[in-house]
Design a protein around this motif. Structure first.
Motif, PDB file in Angstrom:
ATOM      1  N   PHE A 361       0.828  -1.210   0.000  1.00 53.57           N
ATOM      2  CA  PHE A 361       0.000   0.000   0.000  1.00 53.57           C
ATOM      3  C   PHE A 361       0.862   1.259   0.000  1.00 53.57           C
ATOM      4  CE2 PHE A 361      -2.672   3.309   1.684  1.00 53.57           C
ATOM      5  CZ  PHE A 361      -3.920   3.048   1.161  1.00 53.57           C
ATOM      6  N   THR A 362       1.853   1.300   0.864  1.00 54.81           N
ATOM      7  CA  THR A 362       2.642   2.528   1.011  1.00 54.81           C
ATOM      8  C   THR A 362       3.408   2.885  -0.255  1.00 54.81           C
ATOM      9  OG1 THR A 362       4.473   1.257   1.960  1.00 54.81           O
ATOM     10  CG2 THR A 362       2.903   2.233   3.499  1.00 54.81           C
ATOM     11  N   THR A 363       3.746   1.896  -1.072  1.00 54.14           N
ATOM     12  CA  THR A 363       4.485   2.164  -2.305  1.00 54.14           C
ATOM     13  C   THR A 363       3.566   2.510  -3.477  1.00 54.14           C
ATOM     14  OG1 THR A 363       6.265   0.678  -1.627  1.00 54.14           O
ATOM     15  CG2 THR A 363       6.129   1.207  -3.966  1.00 54.14           C
ATOM     16  N   PRO A 370      -4.742   6.665  -7.584  1.00 57.58           N
ATOM     17  CA  PRO A 370      -4.331   5.271  -7.374  1.00 57.58           C
ATOM     18  C   PRO A 370      -5.224   4.534  -6.369  1.00 57.58           C
ATOM     19  CG  PRO A 370      -2.414   6.685  -7.445  1.00 57.58           C
ATOM     20  CD  PRO A 370      -3.605   7.592  -7.444  1.00 57.58           C
ATOM     21  N   PHE A 371      -5.684   5.226  -5.328  1.00 55.92           N
ATOM     22  CA  PHE A 371      -6.542   4.572  -4.339  1.00 55.92           C
ATOM     23  C   PHE A 371      -7.878   4.157  -4.970  1.00 55.92           C
ATOM     24  CE2 PHE A 371      -9.655   4.792  -0.785  1.00 55.92           C
ATOM     25  CZ  PHE A 371      -9.140   3.742  -0.027  1.00 55.92           C
ATOM     26  N   VAL A 372      -8.459   5.021  -5.781  1.00 57.08           N
ATOM     27  CA  VAL A 372      -9.723   4.685  -6.451  1.00 57.08           C
ATOM     28  C   VAL A 372      -9.526   3.506  -7.395  1.00 57.08           C
ATOM     29  CG1 VAL A 372     -11.438   5.512  -8.116  1.00 57.08           C
ATOM     30  CG2 VAL A 372     -10.700   6.995  -6.239  1.00 57.08           C
ATOM     31  N   ILE A 376     -11.391  -0.140  -7.318  1.00 54.47           N
ATOM     32  CA  ILE A 376     -12.084  -0.727  -8.471  1.00 54.47           C
ATOM     33  C   ILE A 376     -11.588  -2.157  -8.714  1.00 54.47           C
ATOM     34  CG2 ILE A 376     -12.346  -0.584 -10.977  1.00 54.47           C
ATOM     35  CD1 ILE A 376     -12.254   2.490 -10.665  1.00 54.47           C
ATOM     36  N   CYS A 377     -10.280  -2.332  -8.697  1.00 50.32           N
ATOM     37  CA  CYS A 377      -9.716  -3.667  -8.921  1.00 50.32           C
ATOM     38  C   CYS A 377     -10.145  -4.635  -7.828  1.00 50.32           C
ATOM     39  CB  CYS A 377      -8.190  -3.589  -8.985  1.00 50.32           C
ATOM     40  SG  CYS A 377      -7.550  -2.713 -10.424  1.00 50.32           S
ATOM     41  N   PHE A 378     -10.196  -4.157  -6.589  1.00 46.50           N
ATOM     42  CA  PHE A 378     -10.604  -5.012  -5.476  1.00 46.50           C
ATOM     43  C   PHE A 378     -12.058  -5.461  -5.644  1.00 46.50           C
ATOM     44  CE2 PHE A 378     -12.319  -5.486  -1.110  1.00 46.50           C
ATOM     45  CZ  PHE A 378     -11.504  -6.522  -0.676  1.00 46.50           C
ATOM     46  N   VAL A 379     -12.935  -4.532  -6.007  1.00 54.36           N
ATOM     47  CA  VAL A 379     -14.346  -4.881  -6.196  1.00 54.36           C
ATOM     48  C   VAL A 379     -14.515  -5.854  -7.366  1.00 54.36           C
ATOM     49  CG1 VAL A 379     -16.605  -3.953  -6.863  1.00 54.36           C
ATOM     50  CG2 VAL A 379     -15.231  -2.790  -5.131  1.00 54.36           C
TER      51      VAL A 379
END
Length: 406
Positions: A361-363, A370-372, A376-379
Motif C-alpha cells: 500500500f505505502t508504495t 491510485p486509491f480509487v 475498483i480492482c478489489f471490487v
C-alpha cells in the motif's frame, strides 16, 4: 533393514511422458492462483483422466495445505509422484512451472523498455493491482483461518511483530509464536481423518528428505555468511522464503520483500511491478522468484539467477512433502498437530496483512487516483469475481490513464 515402499496399484501407473504432456497443458492454461489450480487439477486428473478418486485427491490437498511451500505446486508434484514415481514428479514440476517462469524472466528483461508515459503507466497500474490482489488474499484467508477471537488475536500479534521487527526475523518469529500459541489455545474439535492415499515413497527416503531440509535451513545462512559467495547468498534467501510459506503463494510476498527489498537487492518498484505481472501469467505464483532472481544485484542475475532462485524457493516444499508422505497418515490424526497448524495459519494472515500495508500500500497508493483504481480492482475481484489476469489488464489500463492525467 527392510525398506517400506508404498506403491500405487498397477492400474494407477503411467509414464513420465504422459505426466509431462498433461502438465504441459495445465502449465499454459491454469490461470487464477493456487485455489484455481487445484480446481484445474481435479477437473483434468480426477474427473477426466481418473488418476485417483476424490478422497485420495482431497487427502493430498490437505497435506499440501498443512506444509509450508507452494500448495498447488506441491499437489502437482505429488500427483506426478503418484502417477509415475520420482521422474513423474520432476516432469510435473517442470511442465507446470516452466511456462510462467519463462514469461516472468521475459518481463524482467523487458521491464526497462517500459519508458515514457504509457510504459510508466503500465508499471504503475501493476503496482496498484498488487494492492487489490493482496487485499483479496487477506480477506479470503482471514475468513477461513481466523474465524474466532483467539485466532484473530494471533493474527493481530503476528502483524504487529512483522511491522515492528525489520526483515525476516519478525515474519519467521510470528509463525513460530503463532504455532506455539495455537498449541495451547486452539485445541478445538479434531477434524475427521479419511483413508490415506498410498505413494511410492520409502520411510528411509522420507527421513533423508527431512534431514536434508533441516540441514539446508540451518546450514545455508552460516555457509553464506562464511563464504560471502553471492550465488549461495541468493540461494539461501529464496530457500528460507520457500521454507516458511504457510497458506499459499501470496504469503511469499512479505518473506521475499524482507530478503530482497529491505536488503537493496531489488527496488520496491521493481518488486511490486513484478508481483503485479505475476498475476497475469498461468502457473504457480512462486515463479515470481524467477523475475527477482533475474534482476537481483546480488548473485549472477539473468537466467542463471532465475534458475537459482526458482530451484531454491521450490526445493524446501518438495523436500517436506517427500519427507512427510510416509508418516502423514499417523501425524495428521493427532489433536496437538492440528492445533499447532491452526495457530500457524492464523499468524500467516497477520503477516500478509502487514505486507498489504508495507510495502504494497505505502508504495503503490500515492494519491486519490491510485486509491480509487485499487478499490475498483478489489471490487472486480471480490464482488464481480473477475479472473486475476483480467483485473491486471484493467489495472494496467487504469495506470496509463493516471499517467496521462498527471
Amino acid at each position: 533393514m527392510t525398506l517400506e515402499i508404498d506403491t500405487p496399484q498397477p492400474s494407477r501407473q503411467g509414464s513420465r511422458w504422459e505426466v509431462l504432456r498433461v502438465f504441459s497443458k495445465l502449465g499454459v492454461t491454469s490461470f487464477g492462483g493456487p485455489i484455481a489450480h487445484l480446481g484445474y487439477f481435479r477437473d483434468e486428473l480426477v474427473q477426466r483422466r481418473k488418476w485417483l478418486d476424490d478422497d485420495e485427491y482431497g487427502d493430498l490437498v490437505a497435506l499440501s495445505q498443512f506444509l509450508p511451500g507452494p500448495a498447488s505446486s506441491q499437489v502437482g508434484f505429488g500427483l506426478g509422484l503418484f502417477r509415475a514415481g520420482p521422474l513423474g514428479a520432476i516432469a510435473a514440476f517442470i511442465a507446470f512451472t516452466l511456462p510462467s517462469a519463462a514469461l516472468m524472466v521475459a518481463f524482467a528483461y523487458g521491464a526497462p523498455l517500459f519508458q515514457g508515459t504509457v510504459g510508466s503507466g503500465i508499471l504503475t497500474g501493476l503496482k496498484i493491482v498488487a494492492v487489490a490482489i493482496v487485499a483479496q488474499a487477506v480477506w479470503g484467508m482471514a475468513r477461513s483461518l481466523t474465524p474466532d477471537p483467539t485466532r484473530a488475536t494471533i493474527a493481530v500479534v503476528a502483524a504487529a511483530s512483522t511491522l515492528l521487527l525489520t526483515g525476516s526475523v519478525g515474519q519467521i518469529g510470528a509463525i513460530v509464536i503463532g504455532a506455539i500459541a495455537g498449541l495451547f489455545l486452539c485445541r478445538g474439535s479434531t477434524a475427521p481423518v479419511s483413508a490415506m492415499v498410498r505413494f511410492p515413497v520409502a520411510r528411509v527416503a522420507g527421513i533423508i528428505s527431512l534431514l536434508l531440509f533441516a540441514v539446508l535451513l540451518l546450514g545455508l545462512p552460516v555457509l553464506a555468511a562464511t563464504t560471502k559467495w553471492e550465488p549461495l547468498a541468493l540461494f539461501d534467501t529464496f530457500y528460507r522464503a520457500g521454507a516458511f510459506v504457510f497458506g499459499g503463494g501470496h504469503v511469499v510476498l512479505p518473506l521475499l520483500q524482507g530478503g530482497l527489498v529491505d536488503t537493496g537487492w531489488v527496488t520496491s518498484d521493481q518488486f511490486l511491478a513484478g508481483y503485479g505481472a505475476a498475476q497475469a501469467v498461468p502457473g504457480p505464483l512462486f515463479t515470481f522468484a524467477a523475475y527477482l532472481g533475474t534482476l537481483s544485484t546480488v548473485g549472477p542475475g539473468g537466467i542463471t539467477g532465475a534458475v537459482i532462485a526458482l530451484g531454491a524457493v521450490f526445493l524446501p516444499g518438495f523436500l517436506l512433502l517427500t519427507g512427510v508422505l510416509p508418516f502423514w497418515n499417523d501425524f495428521r490424526s493427532r489433536p496437538w498437530a492440528q492445533a499447532l497448524m491452526r495457530g500457524a495459519n492464523a499468524a500467516v494472515v497477520g503477516i500478509l496483512a502487514a505486507a498489504l500495508y508495507d510495502p504494497v500500500f505505502t508504495t503503490a497508493i500515492t494519491g486519490a487516483g491510485p486509491f480509487v483504481l485499487a478499490l475498483i480492482c478489489f471490487v472486480l475481484l471480490i464482488a464481480w469475481r473477475m479472473p486475476a489476469w483480467a483485473v491486471v489488464l484493467v489495472g494496467a489500463g487504469g495506470g496509463i490513464m493516471l499517467s496521462l492525467a498527471s
